[in-house]
Design a protein around this motif. Structure first.
Motif: not given
Length: 348
Positions: A119-122, A146-148, A223-227, A153-159
């Motif tokens: 979700d942007g925190d990887f 998680t959070k696919s 949380r609202a700040d994404g954490r 771009d899930v394949p790019a994240a997996v790569t």
């Protein structure tokens, strides 16, 4: 509910270690929940509330996943944890910045699900730290993204994850839609123990609930700040319907490594393989001629950020080893001083 010790993860390794305690009339049990000195342990006859002796708690408290020797009290439905059996594997971290103390997070784990959210925190650099700790634990790591459903771009994240965790299985899934959950099925064997490890808010407890088929573990939105929020406040060993055990752990804002000095080499096999090709065996990979590492950095075969992360982890583990050695030397000096004072008192 009664079940065999083997169904709880018992093996010959623990049976051999338990022999002295069996002669004392104690029973084997596995720690399911630990909250300070209070425990819920699993025995062949069913769950049992227990407390650890003060001496055992002082020497090193058992944690979730541990096997212990318990004295069952005759007049009340509880027991006393008398001894901790040797650990087959353990996942540990350093307690705090200014202390050189080991904190064991989970014990006797077969597989570690290293959970990261898409979700942007990887963060590949964070994943490298978890992989270092996982390999050092003795358990087999598996990366679970998680959070696919929130990823562009899930394949790019997996790569990226596969390039970071070389040789380690990587699975992408969604706790919301259930997509990809079936890829974890073959890990969930009866009697096997799987730990869920990762930062706060990556969906460990939600994943556990998905696998359990019930909302047994507390969850919360980020949380609202994404954490992420800390929803798991203690380590808990829970059994899936098929007999596999899951160890859910509190999220970690930052993983302070507690690992042997050479642990980073298993995570960065690409770097160590390049280093073996250098012209000089003691190459520092800085300005020596024939340095395969510098050549790979120059031609793009080795990512500079990954190499910088490798160097940082090596320095961190080396510094930890120095502090551990200094602490051991200090404790040995204290023992010698105490022994000397004892001899003087005897002579008087």
């Amino acid at each position: 509910m009664q079940q065999s010790l083997e169904a709880l993860g018992w093996s010959q390794f623990f049976a051999d270690a338990f022999e002295p305690y069996e002669a004392e009339g104690l029973i084997p049990a596995r720690v399911a929940v630990q909250e300070r000195g209070a425990y819920l342990v699993l025995t062949a006859e069913g769950p049992l509330a227990a407390e650890a002796t003060g001496q055992l708690y002082k020497e090193g408290a058992p944690v979730a996943g541990d096997w212990v020797a318990v004295e069952r009290l005759p007049d009340e439905p509880k027991g006393i944890v008398r001894a901790l059996l040797p650990r087959r594997t353990k996942f540990a971290r350093k307690e705090a910045w200014l202390r050189t103390d080991e904190q064991v997070v989970g014990a006797n784990v077969d597989i570690v699900f290293l959970v990261a959210g898409l979700d942007g925190d990887f963060n590949p650099r964070r994943l490298e730290r978890y992989l270092t700790a996982a390999w050092n634990s003795g358990a087999d790591p598996v990366v679970v993204l998680t959070k696919s459903d929130l990823a562009d771009d899930v394949p790019a994240a997996v790569t990226i994850a596969e390039a970071t965790a070389i040789g380690v299985p990587v699975h992408a899934l969604s706790n919301v839609t259930g997509a990809g959950l079936e890829s974890l099925d073959h890990y969930l064997e009866p009697g096997r123990t799987i730990a869920l490890l990762g930062s706060s808010g990556v969906g460990k407890s939600t994943l556990a609930n998905r696998l359990l088929g019930t909302e047994q573990l507390a969850t919360a939105d980020v949380r609202a700040d994404g954490r992420g929020r800390h929803t798991t406040t203690h380590r808990e060993l829970v059994q899936l319907p098929g007999g596999c055990f899951l160890l859910d752990t509190p999220g970690m804002r930052q993983l302070q490594l507690w690992a042997e000095e050479g642990s980073a080499e298993g995570v960065f096999s690409d770097v160590t393989e390049l280093a073996a090709q250098c012209r000089f065996a003691d190459c520092s990979h800085e300005s020596e001629p024939g340095c395969a590492v510098q050549i790979a950095l120059a031609n793009g075969a080795l990512d500079p950020e990954r190499y910088a992360s490798y160097c940082k982890l090596v320095r961190e583990l080396r510094a930890l080893a120095v502090r551990q050695d200094a602490r051991l030397q200090s404790e040995e000096r204290k023992k010698r001083r105490r022994a000397a004072r004892g001899r003087r008192k005897t002579e008087w």
